[in-house]
Design an enzyme around this catalytic site. Sequence first.
Site, PDB file in Angstrom:
ATOM      1  N   ASN A  24       0.899  -1.139  -0.029  1.00  0.00           N
ATOM      2  CA  ASN A  24       0.057  -0.059  -0.141  1.00  0.00           C
ATOM      3  C   ASN A  24       0.918   1.454  -0.036  1.00  0.00           C
ATOM      4  O   ASN A  24       1.439   1.523   1.149  1.00  0.00           O
ATOM      5  CB  ASN A  24      -0.869   0.037   1.294  1.00  0.00           C
ATOM      6  N   LYS A  27       0.431   3.948   2.537  1.00  0.00           N
ATOM      7  CA  LYS A  27       0.917   3.451   3.967  1.00  0.00           C
ATOM      8  C   LYS A  27       2.601   3.808   4.113  1.00  0.00           C
ATOM      9  O   LYS A  27       3.063   4.280   5.000  1.00  0.00           O
ATOM     10  CB  LYS A  27       0.811   1.850   4.281  1.00  0.00           C
ATOM     11  N   ASP A  83      -0.866  -4.300   9.971  1.00  0.00           N
ATOM     12  CA  ASP A  83      -2.164  -4.550   9.550  1.00  0.00           C
ATOM     13  C   ASP A  83      -3.209  -3.225  10.455  1.00  0.00           C
ATOM     14  O   ASP A  83      -3.036  -3.298  11.489  1.00  0.00           O
ATOM     15  CB  ASP A  83      -2.839  -5.897   9.877  1.00  0.00           C
TER      16      ASP A  83
HETATM   17  P1  ITT Z   1      -0.745  -4.082   2.977  1.00  0.00           P
HETATM   18  O1  ITT Z   1      -1.394  -5.375   3.948  1.00  0.00           O
HETATM   19  O2  ITT Z   1       0.057  -4.334   1.744  1.00  0.00           O
HETATM   20  O3  ITT Z   1       0.074  -3.479   4.150  1.00  0.00           O
HETATM   21  P2  ITT Z   1      -3.490  -3.093   2.760  1.00  0.00           P
HETATM   22  O4  ITT Z   1      -3.931  -2.130   2.090  1.00  0.00           O
HETATM   23  O5  ITT Z   1      -4.087  -4.409   2.363  1.00  0.00           O
HETATM   24  O6  ITT Z   1      -1.974  -3.158   2.682  1.00  0.00           O
HETATM   25  P3  ITT Z   1      -4.608  -3.699   5.273  1.00  0.00           P
HETATM   26  O7  ITT Z   1      -4.611  -5.207   4.974  1.00  0.00           O
HETATM   27  O8  ITT Z   1      -3.880  -3.228   6.633  1.00  0.00           O
HETATM   28  O9  ITT Z   1      -3.594  -2.838   4.380  1.00  0.00           O
HETATM   29  O10 ITT Z   1      -5.875  -3.074   5.078  1.00  0.00           O
HETATM   30  C1  ITT Z   1      -6.602  -1.940   5.872  1.00  0.00           C
HETATM   31  C2  ITT Z   1      -7.789  -1.511   5.038  1.00  0.00           C
HETATM   32  O11 ITT Z   1      -8.001  -0.226   6.055  1.00  0.00           O
HETATM   33  C3  ITT Z   1      -7.526  -0.795   3.841  1.00  0.00           C
HETATM   34  O12 ITT Z   1      -9.046  -1.041   3.141  1.00  0.00           O
HETATM   35  C4  ITT Z   1      -7.084   0.630   4.000  1.00  0.00           C
HETATM   36  O13 ITT Z   1      -7.716   1.306   2.785  1.00  0.00           O
HETATM   37  C5  ITT Z   1      -7.672   0.849   5.339  1.00  0.00           C
HETATM   38  N1  ITT Z   1      -6.918   1.700   6.070  1.00  0.00           N
HETATM   39  C6  ITT Z   1      -5.679   1.415   6.574  1.00  0.00           C
HETATM   40  N2  ITT Z   1      -4.927   2.346   6.988  1.00  0.00           N
HETATM   41  C7  ITT Z   1      -5.932   3.610   6.992  1.00  0.00           C
HETATM   42  C8  ITT Z   1      -5.902   4.662   7.297  1.00  0.00           C
HETATM   43  O14 ITT Z   1      -4.826   5.298   7.909  1.00  0.00           O
HETATM   44  N3  ITT Z   1      -6.902   5.605   7.074  1.00  0.00           N
HETATM   45  C9  ITT Z   1      -7.949   4.958   6.471  1.00  0.00           C
HETATM   46  N4  ITT Z   1      -8.076   3.764   5.944  1.00  0.00           N
HETATM   47  C10 ITT Z   1      -7.006   2.906   6.239  1.00  0.00           C
END
Ligand code: ITT
Length: 212
Positions: A24, A27, A83
Site C-alpha cells: 500500500n 501507508k 495491519d
Molecule cells: P498491506 O497489507 O500491503 O500493508 P493493505 O491496504 O492491504 O496493505 P490492510 O490489510 O492493513 O492494508 O488493510 C486495511 C484497510 O484499512 C484498507 O482498506 C485500507 O484502505 C484501510 N486503512 C488502513 N489504514 C488506513 C488509514 O490510515 N486511513 C484510512 N483507511 C485505512
Amino acid sequence: MEAYAANVYRHSHMTTQLVFATNNPNKLAEARQIVGESIQILSLEDIQCHIELPETHDTLEENALEKARFVSSMYGVNCFAEDTGLEVEALGGEPGVYSARYAGPDKSSSDNIALLLKKMEGKTHRKARFRTVIALILEGKEYVFEGVITGDIAEYPDGDWGFGYDPVFIPEGSSVSFARMPPEVKNSKSHRRQALVKMMEFLKNNQSLSSS
Ligand code: ITT
C-alpha cells in the site's frame, strides 16, 4: 554521562534500515513522513519483491506477523509490516480485520465506505477507532507495537486527502474527517503514528542497550 555521550555518537552515525512490508503506497508515504530521518525505510520495490503478501488470519496481530515473517524469511532482511482495521462499536467491531475487503475482494475504498455508511444508517452511536498493529522482525526476533485513535463515523464522506476510510473518520477533538487534513496533520496524531512512535522508541533503546 558517558553512556549518554556514547548514544549520541552512535545515533549520529547509525540509521536503522528497515524494509516496510506493504503493498500500500499510502501507508509507505505516511510511515516515511512520520519517521523522518530516524529510520531509513525501504519499500518492497527497493528489494525487488513483487509478490502479493499473505494475509490469512482473523486478527491484526497475526496478519502483521504473517506479512513480516514472509518478507523476512524470503529476503533475509530486518523488516516490519502492519495491519490496520477500522473498528466500529455499533457494528460489533466491524469491519475490523476485514476492512480492506469489507465490500468484497475486488472492491474499492468507495465501495467499502458505501457499505459502511449503509450499515450505519439511522444509528446515532457512531463511535469507532482505527487500530494499527506493527510486527517488527529485527535480527530474527519479533516485536509488536499497537496504535489506536478514537473518533466517529461521519454521516457522509468528505475530503480528498488520505486513503481508505479517511473520508468518513472524524478523529476525537476534531470537527472534520481525516480526509480533510493535509498529511502532516493526520500524521501528527494517527493510529499509524502512535504505533510507529512506539517502534522508534524501542529501536532507540535497543540500539543503546546492544552497544553498552
Ligand atoms: P498491506 O497489507 O500491503 O500493508 P493493505 O491496504 O492491504 O496493505 P490492510 O490489510 O492493513 O492494508 O488493510 C486495511 C484497510 O484499512 C484498507 O482498506 C485500507 O484502505 C484501510 N486503512 C488502513 N489504514 C488506513 C488509514 O490510515 N486511513 C484510512 N483507511 C485505512
